[in-house]
Motif scaffolding. Structure first.
Motif, PDB file in Angstrom:
ATOM      1  N   HIS A   1      24.531 -13.824 -51.807  1.00 19.73           N
ATOM      2  CA  HIS A   1      25.711 -14.364 -52.488  1.00 19.73           C
ATOM      3  C   HIS A   1      26.348 -13.272 -53.329  1.00 19.73           C
ATOM      4  O   HIS A   1      25.712 -12.263 -53.662  1.00 19.73           O
ATOM      5  CB  HIS A   1      25.336 -15.561 -53.372  1.00 19.73           C
ATOM      6  CG  HIS A   1      24.351 -15.218 -54.453  1.00 19.73           C
ATOM      7  ND1 HIS A   1      24.716 -14.655 -55.650  1.00 19.73           N
ATOM      8  CD2 HIS A   1      23.000 -15.336 -54.502  1.00 19.73           C
ATOM      9  CE1 HIS A   1      23.649 -14.454 -56.405  1.00 19.73           C
ATOM     10  NE2 HIS A   1      22.589 -14.862 -55.719  1.00 19.73           N
ATOM     11  N   ALA A   2      27.606 -13.468 -53.671  1.00 21.95           N
ATOM     12  CA  ALA A   2      28.342 -12.567 -54.567  1.00 21.95           C
ATOM     13  C   ALA A   2      29.455 -13.400 -55.201  1.00 21.95           C
ATOM     14  O   ALA A   2      30.617 -13.281 -54.836  1.00 21.95           O
ATOM     15  CB  ALA A   2      28.906 -11.370 -53.800  1.00 21.95           C
ATOM     16  N   ARG A   3      29.082 -14.235 -56.140  1.00 21.45           N
ATOM     17  CA  ARG A   3      30.031 -15.218 -56.679  1.00 21.45           C
ATOM     18  C   ARG A   3      31.087 -14.584 -57.579  1.00 21.45           C
ATOM     19  O   ARG A   3      32.103 -15.221 -57.848  1.00 21.45           O
ATOM     20  CB  ARG A   3      29.263 -16.319 -57.421  1.00 21.45           C
ATOM     21  CG  ARG A   3      28.355 -17.102 -56.472  1.00 21.45           C
ATOM     22  CD  ARG A   3      27.628 -18.223 -57.153  1.00 21.45           C
ATOM     23  NE  ARG A   3      26.762 -18.909 -56.202  1.00 21.45           N
ATOM     24  CZ  ARG A   3      25.974 -19.927 -56.513  1.00 21.45           C
ATOM     25  NH1 ARG A   3      25.941 -20.378 -57.761  1.00 21.45           N
ATOM     26  NH2 ARG A   3      25.217 -20.500 -55.601  1.00 21.45           N
ATOM     27  N   PHE A   4      30.828 -13.358 -58.048  1.00 23.86           N
ATOM     28  CA  PHE A   4      31.812 -12.673 -58.875  1.00 23.86           C
ATOM     29  C   PHE A   4      32.489 -11.535 -58.112  1.00 23.86           C
ATOM     30  O   PHE A   4      33.044 -10.630 -58.710  1.00 23.86           O
ATOM     31  CB  PHE A   4      31.158 -12.131 -60.151  1.00 23.86           C
ATOM     32  CG  PHE A   4      30.354 -13.146 -60.912  1.00 23.86           C
ATOM     33  CD1 PHE A   4      30.773 -14.473 -60.986  1.00 23.86           C
ATOM     34  CD2 PHE A   4      29.176 -12.797 -61.541  1.00 23.86           C
ATOM     35  CE1 PHE A   4      30.031 -15.421 -61.684  1.00 23.86           C
ATOM     36  CE2 PHE A   4      28.428 -13.737 -62.244  1.00 23.86           C
ATOM     37  CZ  PHE A   4      28.851 -15.048 -62.314  1.00 23.86           C
ATOM     38  N   MET A   5      32.386 -11.543 -56.782  1.00 23.95           N
ATOM     39  CA  MET A   5      32.979 -10.509 -55.932  1.00 23.95           C
ATOM     40  C   MET A   5      32.403  -9.137 -56.272  1.00 23.95           C
ATOM     41  O   MET A   5      33.104  -8.125 -56.269  1.00 23.95           O
ATOM     42  CB  MET A   5      34.504 -10.508 -56.059  1.00 23.95           C
ATOM     43  CG  MET A   5      35.268  -9.929 -54.892  1.00 23.95           C
ATOM     44  SD  MET A   5      37.059  -9.981 -55.139  1.00 23.95           S
ATOM     45  CE  MET A   5      37.452 -11.669 -54.704  1.00 23.95           C
ATOM     46  N   GLU A   6      31.097  -9.104 -56.523  1.00 24.75           N
ATOM     47  CA  GLU A   6      30.479  -7.891 -57.024  1.00 24.75           C
ATOM     48  C   GLU A   6      29.776  -7.073 -55.955  1.00 24.75           C
ATOM     49  O   GLU A   6      29.167  -6.041 -56.273  1.00 24.75           O
ATOM     50  CB  GLU A   6      29.483  -8.244 -58.140  1.00 24.75           C
ATOM     51  CG  GLU A   6      28.205  -8.931 -57.703  1.00 24.75           C
ATOM     52  CD  GLU A   6      28.280 -10.444 -57.632  1.00 24.75           C
ATOM     53  OE1 GLU A   6      27.251 -11.099 -57.831  1.00 24.75           O
ATOM     54  OE2 GLU A   6      29.379 -10.973 -57.370  1.00 24.75           O
ATOM     55  N   CYS A   7      29.850  -7.484 -54.669  1.00 24.80           N
ATOM     56  CA  CYS A   7      29.119  -6.784 -53.611  1.00 24.80           C
ATOM     57  C   CYS A   7      29.992  -6.559 -52.379  1.00 24.80           C
ATOM     58  O   CYS A   7      31.014  -7.226 -52.189  1.00 24.80           O
ATOM     59  CB  CYS A   7      27.872  -7.580 -53.211  1.00 24.80           C
ATOM     60  SG  CYS A   7      26.594  -7.639 -54.483  1.00 24.80           S
ATOM     61  N   ASP A   8      29.542  -5.611 -51.540  1.00 26.33           N
ATOM     62  CA  ASP A   8      30.217  -5.296 -50.282  1.00 26.33           C
ATOM     63  C   ASP A   8      29.517  -5.994 -49.114  1.00 26.33           C
ATOM     64  O   ASP A   8      28.293  -6.168 -49.121  1.00 26.33           O
ATOM     65  CB  ASP A   8      30.195  -3.789 -50.022  1.00 26.33           C
ATOM     66  CG  ASP A   8      31.125  -3.025 -50.930  1.00 26.33           C
ATOM     67  OD1 ASP A   8      32.002  -3.657 -51.548  1.00 26.33           O
ATOM     68  OD2 ASP A   8      30.972  -1.795 -51.037  1.00 26.33           O
ATOM     69  N   PHE A   9      30.321  -6.344 -48.105  1.00 25.79           N
ATOM     70  CA  PHE A   9      29.818  -7.006 -46.906  1.00 25.79           C
ATOM     71  C   PHE A   9      30.445  -6.339 -45.686  1.00 25.79           C
ATOM     72  O   PHE A   9      31.555  -5.808 -45.759  1.00 25.79           O
ATOM     73  CB  PHE A   9      30.183  -8.491 -46.915  1.00 25.79           C
ATOM     74  CG  PHE A   9      29.458  -9.309 -47.952  1.00 25.79           C
ATOM     75  CD1 PHE A   9      28.454 -10.204 -47.590  1.00 25.79           C
ATOM     76  CD2 PHE A   9      29.773  -9.186 -49.298  1.00 25.79           C
ATOM     77  CE1 PHE A   9      27.793 -10.960 -48.537  1.00 25.79           C
ATOM     78  CE2 PHE A   9      29.115  -9.938 -50.270  1.00 25.79           C
ATOM     79  CZ  PHE A   9      28.124 -10.832 -49.887  1.00 25.79           C
ATOM     80  N   THR A  10      29.736  -6.413 -44.561  1.00 24.52           N
ATOM     81  CA  THR A  10      30.221  -5.845 -43.306  1.00 24.52           C
ATOM     82  C   THR A  10      30.412  -6.957 -42.285  1.00 24.52           C
ATOM     83  O   THR A  10      29.480  -7.742 -42.048  1.00 24.52           O
ATOM     84  CB  THR A  10      29.211  -4.824 -42.748  1.00 24.52           C
ATOM     85  OG1 THR A  10      28.965  -3.826 -43.734  1.00 24.52           O
ATOM     86  CG2 THR A  10      29.759  -4.170 -41.491  1.00 24.52           C
ATOM     87  N   PRO A  11      31.602  -7.067 -41.680  1.00 17.43           N
ATOM     88  CA  PRO A  11      31.815  -8.141 -40.699  1.00 17.43           C
ATOM     89  C   PRO A  11      30.964  -7.947 -39.450  1.00 17.43           C
ATOM     90  O   PRO A  11      30.853  -6.829 -38.935  1.00 17.43           O
ATOM     91  CB  PRO A  11      33.314  -8.041 -40.384  1.00 17.43           C
ATOM     92  CG  PRO A  11      33.714  -6.663 -40.773  1.00 17.43           C
ATOM     93  CD  PRO A  11      32.811  -6.257 -41.890  1.00 17.43           C
TER      94      PRO A  11
END
Length: 499
Positions: free
Chosen positions: A403-413
């Motif tokens: 999870h990253a509820r504060f938009m604090e992490c990167d994700f890869t599609p």
């Protein structure tokens, strides 16, 4: 009794207030002054403080005490003032706004000594002796940014954005530029020369992919060294929970590395780990209560009556919709490829738009990246944008933390082709917000409605602001930015305005 926490100084002023034992309001001075990074008059965030008090029907006469950070002796009128150490305040923000009853706290900041370790237990935050000399990650990151051509403005954010174009890039030669010596972080004396040579002397806007590979490789190496350091901290203290504070943890890449490294059972990054978040640590230290997870939406909120008064005073045409009607109007505009400004409830007090003050776009529409970069935000064409999506949708379509509820992490599609319209390069990663059941109800309903309409409950989400301005705070700010930019639709609570 009202207790106020103040982040003073000439930059990043902010105020936070607690009513009894509860944090009830947070606001950066820039959101009120409309000057990015403002510190406030006489080195105190008095405009932000007064607005927070006014929104609760209070004034400074109701404040029983102040806790200040970086105020350099400046005194607000009335009430006793306690001063707090900068790193201690960061540790308090990171831990006391978390959901943990006990945790190890690491602060990595541009303020000396740069790196500190703390222990949180109940309401107590205590310093753990740890050698900090030579652990200035922020300064090293800034050197890399300067070497790659980002010498002014938000250089570190530009470096991180560039690195997202090639997030998996590694380079043995770049790795050799950084390392450990006697417990200190060391950097090759020819760092700048070697990184500049790696891009052949091209200008900052030329040859972006080679430059991005160098940026990503340097960032990855610094991430390796950070993990090695945090591993030593975890092994010594035997912690299961880790809180991260300080400006270095604005970087979503670093947060992601720590979350995925498996050092601890849980890792918490506060809503605002940077300097403007220090006001929260200040007031929570004064409250002296055990940690409680803080809401990101403790900024000023405005009633429907106040919104209507602004619209009528500006003699604007608008429609008043039901809850479902306002959501439906936004979905219709997004389906058509329009840019939607979204204003709802209390303002986010952190640096990210999380559902209260947002500009939204449909990630499946062609030219969405060009429209945002070229026409709306006037940014470099290689800049990417964040996504907000339901937790289930993010887990289905992206690789990243749980999870990253504060938009604090990167994700890869997992399927870059599906997100090709918002990826600035085919291999790019994105910063993502996962919206859970406890997210803003209307914003979550919007995501669900978008999913029902398109099959993908996700939206491009960037901050609702004008050029070189902070996020909008009031309805009047929202109206001014809407009519002064290329936005197509404005949803102010249940008021809908279009051009």
């Amino acid at each position: 009794m009202i207790l106020a926490g103040l982040k003073g100084g000439v930059r990043d002023g902010a105020a936070a207030i607690a009513d009894g034992a509860r944090l009830v309001g947070v606001c950066a001075e820039e959101r009120v002054s409309r000057v990015r990074g403002a510190g406030g008059a006489d080195r105190l965030p008095t405009a932000a403080l007064d607005l927070l008090l006014q929104r609760r029907g209070k004034s400074r006469t109701d404040v029983g005490g102040y806790v200040a950070v970086d105020a350099d002796g400046a005194q607000p009128s009335g009430g006793p003032v306690a001063s707090l150490d900068h790193h201690f305040a960061h540790a308090c923000t990171a831990y006391l706004s978390s959901p943990f009853a006990a945790a190890t706290i690491v602060v990595c900041d541009d303020d000396a000594p740069g790196f500190t370790v703390w222990s949180g237990n109940g309401a107590a935050v205590t310093r753990v002796e740890w050698p900090s000399e030579g652990l200035d990650f922020v300064a090293v990151y800034a050197r890399v940014a300067a070497a790659l051509g980002f010498g002014a403005g938000p250089a570190d954010r530009l470096l991180e954005a560039l690195a997202r174009l090639q997030p998996s890039a590694r380079d043995v030669a770049v790795d050799a530029l950084f390392g450990w010596r006697d417990g200190a972080l060391v950097v090759d004396v020819a760092l700048e020369q070697k990184l500049t040579a790696g891009v052949g002397g091209a200008g900052v806007h030329d040859s972006m992919l080679p430059r991005a590979r160098l940026a990503a490789a340097a960032q990855a190496r610094l991430g390796d060294l950070l993990i090695e350091l945090l591993t030593r901290v975890a092994q010594r203290l035997g912690t299961e929970r880790l809180c991260l504070g300080g400006s270095f943890f604005h970087h979503s890449f670093m947060n992601t590395r720590v979350r995925r490294a498996g050092l601890c059972t849980e890792v918490f990054v506060p809503i605002d780990p940077g300097n403007s978040g220090l006001a929260v640590g200040a007031v929570l230290s004064g409250v002296a209560q055990p940690p409680a997870l803080a809401s990101p939406f403790l900024g000023p909120a405005y009633s429907a009556e106040e919104v209507k008064a602004v619209l009528d005073n500006c003699k604007l045409q608008y429609s008043w919709e039901s809850e479902e009607g306002a959501v439906a109007a936004a979905v219709k505009a997004l389906r058509a490829g329009h840019l939607v400004a979204w204003f709802d409830g209390g303002m986010e007090w952190g640096p990210r738009a999380l559902g209260a003050r947002c500009i939204l776009a449909n990630p499946s529409m062609p030219y969405v990246l060009e429209n945002l970069n070229r026409f709306l935000k006037q940014r470099e064409p290689w800049r990417g944008y964040s996504l907000s999506g339901t937790e289930a949708a993010v887990a289905e379509h992206f690789d990243g933390p749980a999870h990253a509820r504060f938009m604090e992490c990167d994700f890869t599609p997992r399927d870059p082709e599906r997100f090709r319209h918002i990826l600035p390069s085919p291999n790019a990663s994105l910063r993502v917000q996962t919206v859970a059941d406890d997210g803003l109800p209307r914003f979550k309903r919007l995501l669900q409605a978008v999913g029902e309409d398109t099959g993908l409950p996700m939206l491009v989400n960037t901050s609702f602001n004008g050029f070189h301005e902070p996020i909008v705070c009031s309805p009047r700010d929202a109206v001014r930015v809407f009519y002064g930019s290329g936005l197509d639709l404005l949803v102010l609570h249940q008021f809908v305005l279009s051009k």
